[in-house]
Enzyme design. Structure first.
Site, mmCIF file in Angstrom:
data_model
loop_
_atom_site.group_PDB
_atom_site.id
_atom_site.type_symbol
_atom_site.label_atom_id
_atom_site.label_comp_id
_atom_site.label_asym_id
_atom_site.label_seq_id
_atom_site.Cartn_x
_atom_site.Cartn_y
_atom_site.Cartn_z
ATOM 1 N N LYS A 1 0.904 -1.217 -0.052
ATOM 2 C CA LYS A 1 -0.021 0.053 0.224
ATOM 3 C C LYS A 1 0.809 1.259 0.056
ATOM 4 C CE LYS A 1 -1.695 1.991 3.768
ATOM 5 N NZ LYS A 1 -2.173 3.564 3.901
ATOM 6 N N CYS B 1 -5.879 8.354 9.103
ATOM 7 C CA CYS B 1 -5.772 7.731 10.486
ATOM 8 C C CYS B 1 -5.259 8.833 11.407
ATOM 9 C CB CYS B 1 -4.744 6.516 10.578
ATOM 10 S SG CYS B 1 -5.301 5.093 9.724
ATOM 11 N N PRO C 1 2.232 16.949 10.517
ATOM 12 C CA PRO C 1 2.241 18.093 9.743
ATOM 13 C C PRO C 1 3.032 17.846 8.488
ATOM 14 C CG PRO C 1 3.849 18.420 11.272
ATOM 15 C CD PRO C 1 3.162 17.204 11.674
ATOM 16 N N ASP D 1 4.529 20.402 6.847
ATOM 17 C CA ASP D 1 5.581 21.398 6.805
ATOM 18 C C ASP D 1 7.037 20.919 6.093
ATOM 19 O OD1 ASP D 1 3.679 22.306 8.580
ATOM 20 O OD2 ASP D 1 5.196 23.050 10.045
ATOM 21 N N LEU D 2 7.305 19.844 6.307
ATOM 22 C CA LEU D 2 8.622 19.536 5.611
ATOM 23 C C LEU D 2 8.342 19.334 3.989
ATOM 24 C CD1 LEU D 2 9.745 16.785 8.123
ATOM 25 C CD2 LEU D 2 10.925 18.930 7.814
ATOM 26 N N VAL E 1 8.139 7.932 16.514
ATOM 27 C CA VAL E 1 7.752 8.463 15.277
ATOM 28 C C VAL E 1 6.459 9.156 15.397
ATOM 29 C CG1 VAL E 1 7.127 8.106 12.861
ATOM 30 C CG2 VAL E 1 8.741 6.576 14.138
#
Length: 438
Positions: free
Chosen positions: A22, A119, A125, A127-128, A329
């Site tokens: 996936k 999910c 975010p 932002d990166l 994480v």
């Protein structure tokens, strides 16, 4: 309301087939937008709700898509005039939809994409993503729930990611394929799905090197074309069945599983006393009578994958002794533990760590999935529970697992997916396992 009902206590034996990944097919579908000529043929495509969602996004953008669910192939023609706006009704359903931004920006010079959904496991975010696209020369604006990026011509840049984000690595890498000049990305994600995407891009005419390492180099090209590509096997689905086999004291061959992609999981399972062997046809897992406790810390690849964390907690809760799991994480990925407490799990959460006291005598209960991998973990808990376990909120499970209950049934589990009125307790009949396997 659909739910999965499990009668625990059965040992899993036999072979199980693993689907295409996936987490590989979704960015590859997005990357097909870069092909201004030719057609793309994808094989080994998993039949998942997330794939249908991404297909709908691409159709809205005016690509032509033919999904053969029987043969698990997708044919894509993105050579037509494309739209540059990905709407809320599709993107809000799935976080991975944000990766269409890079390809649209690179090909059309403009992309307007709704803020992503998916999910609810942490803030995650983007932002990166935006920082990297901005470094390539894009002007970024956020308004009315959308992110809009514009660039007359992207240019190569030196980009350092503050965190090795998978999505940001994919988005920036795809955008850079059509940029003017050379882009160097450092501290990038190293997952096998990143390598699969890079291989696909190179087949399309891109010049990407270094995927799978901490530094990726992309030399921009003028145009890209369609190609044929087979999606890599799903290491997380493979890992899920490996855990299911181990926790039930089973003997299961996980067909076509790639051991190199699951090294951290294999290492921890062996540490717990599980027999894991590589065979020509895949990975064989034989569960012991007694599991040893262990400590696990999730990390970006090649560390222990966060997507295996909920499943791993079931294995640890069944171990004889105290186990520790630390999640580095995502900041909110222990929601499934509250459901496991209802099944008699004994644990204590301390910040980003959970201390688990085993072995757990799981009791069957009605539980609700809170995210994709939590759904699989709850089903696995049901496999070793006394009595019946009902797992609801299956929309999450369908996002990442094809015929999960059917595959478990063929391995010997007493499990069935049923449609029952709210509040009904489903009772299994003696022919339950046979019916479930049909």
């Amino acid at each position: 309301m659909e739910e999965i009902v499990v009668h625990g206590g059965q040992r899993l034996t036999g072979n199980v087939h693993i689907e295409g990944a996936k987490n590989a097919v979704l960015p590859i579908l997005a990357a097909s937008l870069l092909a201004s000529s030719g057609q793309t043929h994808l094989s080994n495509v998993p039949v998942l709700s997330d794939v249908f969602t991404m297909n709908n996004v691409l159709k809205f953008l005016n690509t032509k898509i033919d999904f053969d669910e029987i043969n698990k192939t997708i044919d894509i023609d993105a050579s037509r005039q494309l739209s540059s706006e990905a709407p809320f009704q599709y993107v809000s359903k799935m976080r991975a939809s944000i990766v269409v931004m890079g390809p649209l920006l690179a090909r059309l010079g403009h992309a307007k994409v709704a803020m992503p959904g998916g999910c609810a496991i942490g803030s995650r975010p983007i932002d990166l993503h935006l920082k990297g696209l901005n470094a390539l020369g894009a002007e970024i604006e956020r308004h009315d729930g959308y992110v809009e990026a514009t660039a007359n011509q992207l240019h190569g840049a030196a980009i350092y990611l503050d965190f090795p984000s998978v999505g940001a690595t994919q988005n920036i890498m795809m955008a850079a394929t059509l940029a003017d000049g050379i882009t160097t990305m450092e501290n990038v994600a190293r997952e096998p799905e990143i390598v699969d995407l890079a291989n696909y891009l190179n087949q399309m005419g891109a010049k990407v090197t270094g995927a799978g390492t901490e530094t990726i180099r992309i030399e921009g090209v003028k145009a890209m074309h369609g190609c044929d590509h087979s999606i890599v096997q799903d290491r997380i689905e493979a890992g899920t069945f490996m855990v299911a086999a181990a926790v039930t004291q089973g003997n299961v061959l996980v067909e076509d599983a790639i051991a190199e992609h699951n090294k951290p999981l294999i290492s921890k399972m062996r540490e717990m006393g599980v027999t894991v062997t590589e065979e020509p046809a895949g990975i064989r897992v034989i569960g012991p009578e007694i599991l040893k406790p262990t400590s696990v810390k999730t990390m970006p690849h090649p560390g222990f994958p966060t997507d295996m964390q909920p499943q791993m907690t079931i294995l640890q809760l069944c171990a004889q002794g105290t186990s520790l799991l630390t999640e580095t994480v995502f900041e909110n990925r222990f929601m499934h533990l509250d459901e496991l407490r209802r099944m008699n799990a004994d644990f204590k959460v301390e910040g980003r760590s959970v201390i688990m006291y085993g072995p757990t005598d799981f009791n069957g209960a009605q539980v609700t999935a809170t995210d994709l991998r939590a759904a699989a973990a709850l089903v696995i808990a049901g496999l070793v529970s006394r009595g019946y376990t009902e797992v609801t909120n299956l929309k999450y499970l369908d996002r990442g697992y094809f015929n999960f209950h059917g595959k478990l049934a063929k391995l010997g589990a007493e499990i069935k997916r049923v449609d029952v009125p709210d509040g009904t307790v489903y009772a299994l009949n003696p022919d339950f396992a046979n019916e479930a396997a049909e």
